[in-house]
Motif scaffolding. Structure first.
Motif, PDB file in Angstrom:
ATOM      1  N   ASP A 103     -27.247   3.404  35.761  1.00  0.00           N
ATOM      2  CA  ASP A 103     -25.888   3.933  35.948  1.00  0.00           C
ATOM      3  C   ASP A 103     -25.401   4.650  34.694  1.00  0.00           C
TER       4      ASP A 103
ATOM      5  N   ILE B 260     -19.458  -0.687  34.860  1.00  0.00           N
ATOM      6  CA  ILE B 260     -20.718  -1.431  34.978  1.00  0.00           C
ATOM      7  C   ILE B 260     -20.555  -2.838  34.390  1.00  0.00           C
TER       8      ILE B 260
ATOM      9  N   LYS C  97     -16.337   3.850  40.829  1.00  0.00           N
ATOM     10  CA  LYS C  97     -17.374   3.547  39.844  1.00  0.00           C
ATOM     11  C   LYS C  97     -17.551   4.702  38.845  1.00  0.00           C
TER      12      LYS C  97
ATOM     13  N   GLU D 145     -17.605  -7.317  33.064  1.00  0.00           N
ATOM     14  CA  GLU D 145     -17.413  -6.006  33.684  1.00  0.00           C
ATOM     15  C   GLU D 145     -16.691  -5.097  32.700  1.00  0.00           C
TER      16      GLU D 145
END
Ligand SMILES: [Zn+2]
Length: 327
Positions: A25, A54, A135, A65
């Motif tokens: 990611d 992430i 995200k 997180e």
């Protein structure tokens, strides 16, 4: 504007950063941030920012997180993982309950929640990224979008062009108030693919790096298309002297006129360094009959304000008779 996404390059980026211990990611976040950063009609050096949410290990080895968001002033075109400092996301989200938060307090709280205390300051737009649920989030100061929203009927043009696909956020200085307002506007229409910030720029978001990036390209391309509709040329050539004084004679006069006395040191002056450019695009701009009008209209984006400043010095066109003879 076309998407520059290339699967092979993405895989190579994931491999390269994987060997350094970074996840896919974050590697894709680096990849599309660079794609955006090298397109100068989207951002200039230091402008714009991106983020990814992430899970990472903190210094105690505990999973947390985080929001990895571009550091303030960093260059998107050459960004590395260190340029996307990780901030504890739950702590940032708690701030949304507040009514107000000063810039100095916001910076201190952001720093307090960095996973790495030596990381650079996260962007001034960090809370906007944190308050949105997506995200991947991309933000640029795209010239085409700003050319639309800087107009008096900008909100109307955007509503026509984007319909329900983009939310419209009225102008507020970047910081806590803007983050909160953007999140509230998003909450009213949670299906939008991004937000247009009037007189500021554009955010797009997605579940994947590719989705957020290609939404940015699409929305900017729509703005580019709209700009070509009913476009009128503002250029009417002015009168130009046939023989111009050489630059070596003009430059010292300009430099002298632009120097300011240094009040702190007796007899000292603050002088400017001149950089002379006369490309076809520059000449087309300065030779217009209405230069004084469009030259003072102000620049299109915040990045240009940093790079060129808002107001130019306009000197009168040289007259034939003012030509200084060569000695
Ligand atoms: Zn911005």
């Amino acid at each position: 504007m076309k998407s520059e996404w290339v699967d092979r390059d993405v895989r190579a980026t994931i491999d390269r950063y994987g060997q350094q211990g970074f996840g896919a990611d974050l590697a894709q976040r680096i990849y599309t941030t660079r794609l955006l950063g090298r397109e100068r009609s989207l951002v200039l050096h230091g402008g714009g920012n991106t983020s990814v949410k992430i899970v990472m290990n903190d210094l105690l080895g505990e999973q947390v997180e985080v929001l990895c968001v571009k550091g303030s002033g960093g260059d998107m075109a050459t960004i590395e993982p260190a340029g996307l400092p990780a901030v504890r996301l739950d702590r940032l989200r708690k701030l949304r309950k507040r009514d107000a938060l000063s810039d100095p307090d916001m910076v201190r709280i952001q720093r307090e929640n960095l996973l790495d205390p030596s990381a650079p300051n996260p962007s001034v737009e960090t809370l906007l990224h944190a308050f949105l649920p997506h995200k991947f989030i991309d933000h640029t100061h795209a010239t085409a979008v700003l050319s639309l929203v800087d107009q008096p009927d900008g909100p109307l043009i955007c509503a026509e062009l984007y319909g329900n696909r983009m939310g419209l956020v009225p102008y507020v200085m970047p910081g806590f108030a803007l983050a909160k307002q953007a999140a509230e506007i998003f909450a009213l229409r949670p299906k939008v693919e991004g937000l247009i910030l009037l007189k500021h720029g554009i955010f797009t978001f997605g579940d994947t790096a590719r989705e957020a990036y290609e939404r940015m390209i699409l929305m900017v391309t729509l703005a580019e298309g709209r700009l070509t509709l009913n476009r009128k040329s503002v250029f009417v050539a002015g009168k130009i002297a046939q023989q111009l004084a050489p630059l070596s004679e003009v430059a010292p006069i300009l430099r002298g006129a632009c120097s300011l006395k240094d009040e702190k040191t007796e007899g000292a002056w603050r002088r400017q360094i001149l950089d002379f450019r006369n490309s076809p695009a520059v000449l087309n701009y300065v030779n217009g009959e209405e230069l004084a009008r469009y030259g003072r209209a102000g620049v299109a984006t915040p990045d240009h304000t940093i790079r060129t400043k808002n107001w130019p010095l306009i000197t009168p066109a040289p007259l034939e008779s003012s030509r200084v003879p060569n000695k």
